[in-house]
Design a protein around this motif. Structure first.
Motif, PDB file in Angstrom:
ATOM      1  N   THR A   1      17.490   1.709  -4.468  1.00  0.00           N
ATOM      2  CA  THR A   1      17.747   2.533  -3.294  1.00  0.00           C
ATOM      3  C   THR A   1      16.565   3.484  -3.074  1.00  0.00           C
TER       4      THR A   1
ATOM      5  N   ARG B   1      14.543   6.901  -2.065  1.00  0.00           N
ATOM      6  CA  ARG B   1      14.800   8.320  -2.287  1.00  0.00           C
ATOM      7  C   ARG B   1      15.009   9.028  -0.967  1.00  0.00           C
ATOM      8  N   ASN B   2      15.895  10.009  -0.975  1.00  0.00           N
ATOM      9  CA  ASN B   2      16.175  10.797   0.216  1.00  0.00           C
ATOM     10  C   ASN B   2      15.164  11.933   0.288  1.00  0.00           C
ATOM     11  N   LEU B   3      14.299  11.910   1.293  1.00  0.00           N
ATOM     12  CA  LEU B   3      13.277  12.938   1.440  1.00  0.00           C
ATOM     13  C   LEU B   3      13.582  13.784   2.669  1.00  0.00           C
ATOM     14  N   VAL B   4      13.268  15.070   2.574  1.00  0.00           N
ATOM     15  CA  VAL B   4      13.443  15.992   3.694  1.00  0.00           C
ATOM     16  C   VAL B   4      12.126  16.720   3.923  1.00  0.00           C
TER      17      VAL B   4
ATOM     18  N   LEU C   1      11.706  16.183  -2.093  1.00  0.00           N
ATOM     19  CA  LEU C   1      13.087  15.919  -2.477  1.00  0.00           C
ATOM     20  C   LEU C   1      13.955  17.107  -2.090  1.00  0.00           C
ATOM     21  N   PRO C   2      15.209  16.872  -1.685  1.00  0.00           N
ATOM     22  CA  PRO C   2      16.072  17.993  -1.329  1.00  0.00           C
ATOM     23  C   PRO C   2      16.431  18.842  -2.551  1.00  0.00           C
TER      24      PRO C   2
END
Length: 63
Positions: free
Chosen positions: A24, A26-29, A39-40
């Motif tokens: 999956t 990575r969730n980046l903001v 990364l959050p």
């Protein structure tokens, strides 16, 4: 009596079942201060800010 598998699962069959779990993204903001993706819930590695406050002083010579 508890149900048990009739035969041992081979390593290949087990691996094919587990293969999709680890890929999956990575969730980046975007950082609110500099706009760099991070990364959050972490300090921005580029500018050292978190939630609008400077947490870590980052040298400007690295840019």
């Amino acid at each position: 009596m508890t149900p048990l598998p009739k035969r041992k699962l081979s390593k290949g069959r087990r691996g094919r079942r587990r293969a999709h779990d680890a890929i999956t993204a990575r969730n980046l903001v975007a950082c609110n201060n500099c706009g760099e993706m991070r990364l959050p819930h972490t300090v921005c590695p580029k500018c050292g800010f978190y939630k609008g406050r400077e947490i870590v002083s980052v040298d400007k010579a690295e840019d």
